[in-house]
Write an enzyme that holds these catalytic residues in place. Structure first.
Site, PDB file in Angstrom:
ATOM      1  NE  ARG A  40      -3.272   2.320   3.212  1.00 24.26           N
ATOM      2  CZ  ARG A  40      -3.004   3.249   4.202  1.00 24.26           C
ATOM      3  NH1 ARG A  40      -2.088   2.631   4.750  1.00 24.26           N
ATOM      4  NH2 ARG A  40      -3.460   4.078   4.380  1.00 24.26           N
ATOM      5  NE  ARG A  81      -6.340  18.676   8.318  1.00 26.71           N
ATOM      6  CZ  ARG A  81      -5.904  17.401   9.116  1.00 26.71           C
ATOM      7  NH1 ARG A  81      -6.004  17.498  10.252  1.00 26.71           N
ATOM      8  NH2 ARG A  81      -5.201  16.570   8.406  1.00 26.71           N
ATOM      9  CE  LYS A 222      -8.807   4.383   3.390  1.00 28.32           C
ATOM     10  NZ  LYS A 222      -8.122   5.406   3.446  1.00 28.32           N
ATOM     11  CB  THR A 280      -6.999   0.591  11.085  1.00 25.76           C
ATOM     12  OG1 THR A 280      -7.418   0.982   9.802  1.00 25.76           O
ATOM     13  CG2 THR A 280      -6.659   1.736  12.041  1.00 25.76           C
TER      14      THR A 280
END
Length: 489
Positions: A40, A81, A222, A280
């Site tokens: 990846r 953000r 994803k 993860t």
């Protein structure tokens, strides 16, 4: 001639992320030798120029090992953000009011800029806003076109430009940013085999990426947003594979909800024949420690027992102190689980009913025959990879040797459960198919004299999607003797 590499002893694939700790050609080959089947490349960090040596090193290693190697380019996706604070950092107090607005003036303990118009459009009363990877929680009490009034439910320190998650909203936001479009074009030019799309909320998010890829790579979604779970089946229909991205998923959902969702995503993907990656924090402690915790080992084992196609290392192999050891540990855990006599039964807890097609019927039959006669392998001839995907969906008890004339197909199959793909010349007749299957079984070490193998293919040959032949052959052991031809692999 390059010496053929035998198939892995395990069927689940290992995907290793490359980064500062694993960027050299020597380290990449060490990771491959330790068990990495695919690599990846994370487009979130560094510029495009820094990724070129990674692509080149993988392709050079591919020539050295003679094994098609899979590259997955992972796009960053939109990042939400907050703005900046006048003093760089504030303390949000639980129970106090806090405002997010469109004013670019540096913030304080009462307000801060939120430079994302889409959030104001999608926000509603009682929606949660999660800051700094979920460490702080705000609850919306009032919505205006340029202001969100909230109550601090979980307070704490908040500094400049911290990330924001909005689990209770479906944002009118494209999954591809301008950076992602540039990175996608770059990755395809460099020969990436898979493109991973972040921030997928709905099936429509995949359409632009699919168009930009133009058939030059496979598309992976994803699953990291609660809104994606609500439309999971539709998303699976639109992509070539999925990733259970437990990082953001674990931020936006209570942690206790992630394990059952992981099982649901894996099960749904398997039913539809889409490769599924569990990712993860799988061996997170190995970023610093040479050995994992028992809980991490159990986590990896659970994904293998559930029948995931691939398990992924993130920072462990990209930036950790023990990248080779992390890959080796994941390889060892997977190998041990698959040697468990109960593994086969557990993998088949998920029922994968065949579609009413000849290809699906033959794939299911191949799995059953392999078990009944104790065959050594299933060998399939394919150009698009669809035959291999159908057989892998059945999770047979034996390796799947995939023979394909398409180099790109061989590379993309590196994320598919149980497959060992070989890029080799196509065949023109039934007799040539049988002879070649026997030779390749011997050459790649999946069968020996006296073993039986099952051959699947489509007739007429060189016709994609025409799987209609299943043939059982016995290996004599002398098929390579006096063979003067080249397999082209």
């Amino acid at each position: 001639m390059t010496q053929a590499i035998s198939p892995r002893s395990r069927k689940v694939r290992v995907l290793a992320t490359l980064g500062p700790a694993s960027a050299s050609p020597e380290m990449i080959e060490k990771l491959f030798r330790a068990g990495a089947d695919a690599f990846r490349i994370n487009m979130s960090h560094g510029d495009q120029a820094s990724k070129i040596p990674l692509f080149e090193a993988i392709r050079a290693m591919e020539k050295t090992t003679g094994r098609p190697t899979t590259i997955l380019a992972d796009l960053q996706g939109p990042k939400l953000r907050v703005g900046k604070f006048a003093e760089g950092k504030v303390m949000l107090v639980t129970g106090h009011q806090f405002t997010l607005d469109r004013d670019p003036t540096p913030g304080d303990a009462t307000r801060v800029e939120l430079p994302h118009r889409e959030i104001f459009e999608a926000a509603h009363a009682d929606a949660r806003l999660l800051l700094d990877d979920g460490k702080l929680v705000l609850r919306v009490t009032d919505v205006a076109p340029d202001r969100l009034t909230t109550i601090v439910e979980v307070g704490g320190p908040l500094s400049n430009n911290k990330g924001l998650n909005v689990p209770d909203m479906v944002l009118p936001l494209a999954a591809l940013t301008d950076k992602d479009r540039s990175d996608l074009s770059f990755a395809v030019e460099q020969g990436a085999d898979w493109i991973a799309l972040s921030f997928v909320q709905r099936p429509e998010d995949l359409m632009e990426a699919r168009r930009l890829i133009g058939g030059k790579a496979a598309l992976l979604a994803k699953i990291e947003k609660p809104s994606a779970i609500a439309r999971l089946e539709e998303i699976l229909e639109q992509c070539d594979g999925v990733m259970v991205a437990r990082g953001d998923l674990g931020v936006e959902l209570p942690p206790q909800q992630v394990p059952p969702l992981q099982k649901r995503i894996v099960e749904s993907a398997r039913r539809l024949g889409r490769p599924v990656i569990v990712a993860t924090q799988m061996l997170e402690s190995m970023i610093e420690s040479p050995s994992p915790t028992r809980a991490e080992v159990s986590d990896v084992a659970t994904a293998v027992y559930d029948g995931a196609d691939a398990i992924m290392l993130s920072a462990e192999s990209a930036a950790g102190k023990w990248p080779v050891e992390s890959v080796s540990m994941m390889n060892s855990i997977a190998d041990a689980v698959e040697r468990d006599p109960a593994h086969g039964d557990r993998v088949h807890f998920t029922v994968t009913k065949p579609d009413p097609t000849t290809a699906d019927a033959l794939s299911e039959a191949a799995k059953n025959i392999a078990s009944t006669i104790s065959a050594s392998a299933i060998i399939c001839f394919t150009s698009s990879g669809s035959t291999a995907r159908r057989i892998a969906r059945e999770r047979p008890s034996v390796p799947i040797l995939v023979l394909t004339p398409e180099r790109d197909t061989a590379r993309r199959l590196g994320l598919l459960w149980g497959t060992h793909a070989v890029n080799t010349r196509d065949v023109d007749s039934f007799e040539e198919m049988v002879a070649k299957a026997k030779r390749m079984a011997l050459r790649h070490g999946i069968a020996k004299a006296g073993d039986r193998v099952i051959v699947c293919a489509g007739v007429p040959f060189k016709t994609p999607g025409s799987t209609n032949v299943l043939h059982v052959v016995t290996i004599l052991g002398d098929e390579l003797n006096n063979y003067q031809g080249s397999e082209g692999n």
